[in-house]
Design a protein around this motif. Structure first.
Motif, mmCIF file in Angstrom:
data_model
loop_
_atom_site.group_PDB
_atom_site.id
_atom_site.type_symbol
_atom_site.label_atom_id
_atom_site.label_comp_id
_atom_site.label_asym_id
_atom_site.label_seq_id
_atom_site.Cartn_x
_atom_site.Cartn_y
_atom_site.Cartn_z
ATOM 1 N N ARG A 59 0.977 -1.192 -0.051
ATOM 2 C CA ARG A 59 0.065 -0.171 0.064
ATOM 3 C C ARG A 59 0.845 1.227 0.061
ATOM 4 O O ARG A 59 0.586 2.099 -0.578
ATOM 5 C CB ARG A 59 -0.963 -0.040 1.106
ATOM 6 N N TYR A 62 2.314 1.630 -3.368
ATOM 7 C CA TYR A 62 1.382 2.157 -4.409
ATOM 8 C C TYR A 62 0.807 3.662 -4.469
ATOM 9 O O TYR A 62 0.697 4.180 -5.347
ATOM 10 C CB TYR A 62 -0.055 1.248 -4.113
ATOM 11 N N HIS A 63 1.022 4.161 -3.257
ATOM 12 C CA HIS A 63 0.398 5.536 -2.935
ATOM 13 C C HIS A 63 1.914 6.378 -3.140
ATOM 14 O O HIS A 63 1.594 7.580 -3.109
ATOM 15 C CB HIS A 63 0.072 5.758 -1.419
#
Length: 97
Positions: A59, A62-63
């Motif tokens: 995560r 991804y960000h």
């Protein structure tokens, strides 16, 4: 088009390794060298895809990356996997022969 080039490069290098092993009569080179190349290709591909990261790390990555960088990373991982396929086939055939 790049996928064809990666597969062709893997195929040509596999042919060179198999030819050298047959000419020098060291047939175990087919299993060792092609096997190591396929393991390295799979490991690099898995590293680029993020296969060995936890959910939190995935995560965070991804960000923190752009869409272009993510696509480049996944395309490069796929190219490494395609390059490793002929070597994987040669090493599996050597083991079963």
């Amino acid at each position: 088009m790049r996928k064809k080039h990666a597969f062709f490069a893997g195929l040509c290098s596999m042919i060179v390794i198999c030819s050298a092993a047959i000419i020098l009569q060291h047939h175990e080179w087919i299993g060792w060298v092609s096997g190591m190349i396929s393991i390295i290709g799979i490991a690099v591909s898995g590293f680029l895809m993020g296969a060995w990261t936890s959910g939190e790390e995935t995560r965070a990555a991804y960000h923190s990356e752009t869409r272009e960088h993510r696509m480049w990373r996944l395309d490069t991982a796929f190219l490494f996997m395609i390059f490793a396929l002929p070597h994987m086939a040669a090493s599996v055939l050597y083991v079963f022969m």
